[in-house]
Design an enzyme around this catalytic site. Structure first.
Site, PDB file in Angstrom:
ATOM      1  N   GLU A  76       3.740   4.455   6.496  1.00 35.49           N
ATOM      2  CA  GLU A  76       5.094   4.168   6.026  1.00 35.49           C
ATOM      3  C   GLU A  76       5.819   3.203   6.905  1.00 35.49           C
ATOM      4  O   GLU A  76       5.768   3.190   8.095  1.00 35.49           O
ATOM      5  CB  GLU A  76       5.959   5.262   5.771  1.00 35.49           C
ATOM      6  CG  GLU A  76       7.498   5.273   5.682  1.00 35.49           C
ATOM      7  CD  GLU A  76       7.748   4.380   4.247  1.00 35.49           C
ATOM      8  OE1 GLU A  76       7.378   4.884   3.272  1.00 35.49           O
ATOM      9  OE2 GLU A  76       8.495   3.543   4.293  1.00 35.49           O
ATOM     10  N   ASP A  94       1.544   4.051  -2.986  1.00 39.17           N
ATOM     11  CA  ASP A  94       2.789   4.256  -3.412  1.00 39.17           C
ATOM     12  C   ASP A  94       3.859   3.582  -2.912  1.00 39.17           C
ATOM     13  O   ASP A  94       4.763   4.076  -2.059  1.00 39.17           O
ATOM     14  CB  ASP A  94       2.885   5.881  -2.837  1.00 39.17           C
ATOM     15  CG  ASP A  94       4.320   6.590  -3.608  1.00 39.17           C
ATOM     16  OD1 ASP A  94       4.614   6.074  -4.273  1.00 39.17           O
ATOM     17  OD2 ASP A  94       4.614   7.888  -3.048  1.00 39.17           O
ATOM     18  N   SER A  95       3.921   2.429  -3.642  1.00 37.01           N
ATOM     19  CA  SER A  95       5.000   1.360  -3.298  1.00 37.01           C
ATOM     20  C   SER A  95       6.347   1.425  -3.785  1.00 37.01           C
ATOM     21  O   SER A  95       6.297   1.981  -5.087  1.00 37.01           O
ATOM     22  CB  SER A  95       4.300  -0.065  -3.296  1.00 37.01           C
ATOM     23  OG  SER A  95       4.170  -0.291  -4.609  1.00 37.01           O
TER      24      SER A  95
END
Ligand code: AG3
Length: 278
Positions: free
Chosen positions: A106, A155-156
């Site tokens: 992240e 998971d953008s």
């Protein structure tokens, strides 16, 4: 006084939610982060004013990001998740008994801190011993990786700002290189209602990056643009939807949206989507 939040999906349409109160609001190093308490969808996480997730419908999105790829590639031992600092995708991946390690990459440390504080149901998996959290740019973490990963999940946010790099041929090529022979990439791929231009270029770029088989699937996500969302799986070999059930039975029973019928049905695309991909 009534407070309402609107995310505009086009200049002329959007989603509006009635707000009980603001729980968090701060500009991090990368983006504006807000957590609002809504009447209808529970807590809502916004990044730069865009809906990332809500307590009420997050399960549809996270189950559908994680379980189709991990059913298509059962027996995966390591998973890299790029983005997804809320932890929802990690939580789903940890359900696989064969999984040895999950790396969450992240870019924004503050997203993870906010998730730990306000979204414990999503972030609870982050403390699992199988999980490593790395604060780095997702487009950089793949550098130097060669033939090492089973699954990459992206998971953008939408392809603007920091996430733009995650929608490029260059990024897809480094994913292709980092994946093992049978490895697969699965990414959220925006709304078939509003973003067919983005979806078409994702498909073209993945094929040009060397993936053999590229397939899209869909599910409803009520708080995302169009209420209808898509994901893409790119594989180094032909994608086969197997009849295996790699999860313990209690997990299938407890899930909100995903099951093994959905696994097959989600790949059946409506005509307008098929035409957009031609
Ligand atoms: N990932 C997908 C968010 C895209 C939504 N777009 C929008 N609201 N315009 C969300 C991260 C959840 N873990």
């Amino acid at each position: 006084m009534e407070l309402w939040f609107t995310e505009k999906h086009t200049p002329n349409a959007g989603l509006t939610l009635k707000i009980k109160r603001t729980l968090y609001s701060n500009r991090s190093e990368y983006q504006q982060i807000d957590v609002l308490e809504t009447e209808e969808f529970g807590r809502l996480l916004l990044l730069d004013g865009l809906v990332m997730t809500t307590e009420r419908d997050e399960a549809i999105y996270h189950e559908m990001l994680v379980h189709p790829p991990l059913h298509i590639h059962p027996g995966s031992e390591n998973v890299l998740i790029i983005g997804g600092g809320d932890g929802g995708a990690v939580r789903e991946a940890l359900k696989y008994p064969g999984l040895r390690g999950v790396t969450l990459c992240e870019i924004d440390r503050e997203v993870v801190e906010v998730a730990r504080r306000f979204f414990p149901r999503l972030s609870k998996g982050l403390d699992d011993p199988r999980v490593e959290v790395v604060f780095e740019d997702g487009s950089k973490i793949l550098q130097g990786l060669d033939n090492q990963l089973d699954v990459i999940l992206v998971d953008s946010t939408d392809p603007i700002g920091a996430a733009k790099a995650l929608f490029t041929k260059k990024f897809y090529s480094s994913c292709h290189k980092a994946l093992k022979e049978g490895g697969i990439l699965c990414a959220q791929s925006e709304s078939p209602i509003y973003h067919t231009d983005i979806i078409r270029s994702i498909k073209a770029d993945l094929l040009e990056a060397g993936f053999q088989d590229v397939r899209f699937y869909t599910a409803p996500v009520p708080t995302y643009p169009g209420g209808f969302w898509s994901w893409v799986i790119a594989s180094k070999k032909e994608i086969k939807i197997s009849d295996q059930a790699p999860l313990p039975r209690e997990h299938y029973e407890a899930m909100y949206y995903f099951n093994r019928e959905i696994l097959k049905a989600a790949f059946c695309l409506p005509n307008f989507f098929k035409k957009a991909l031609e």
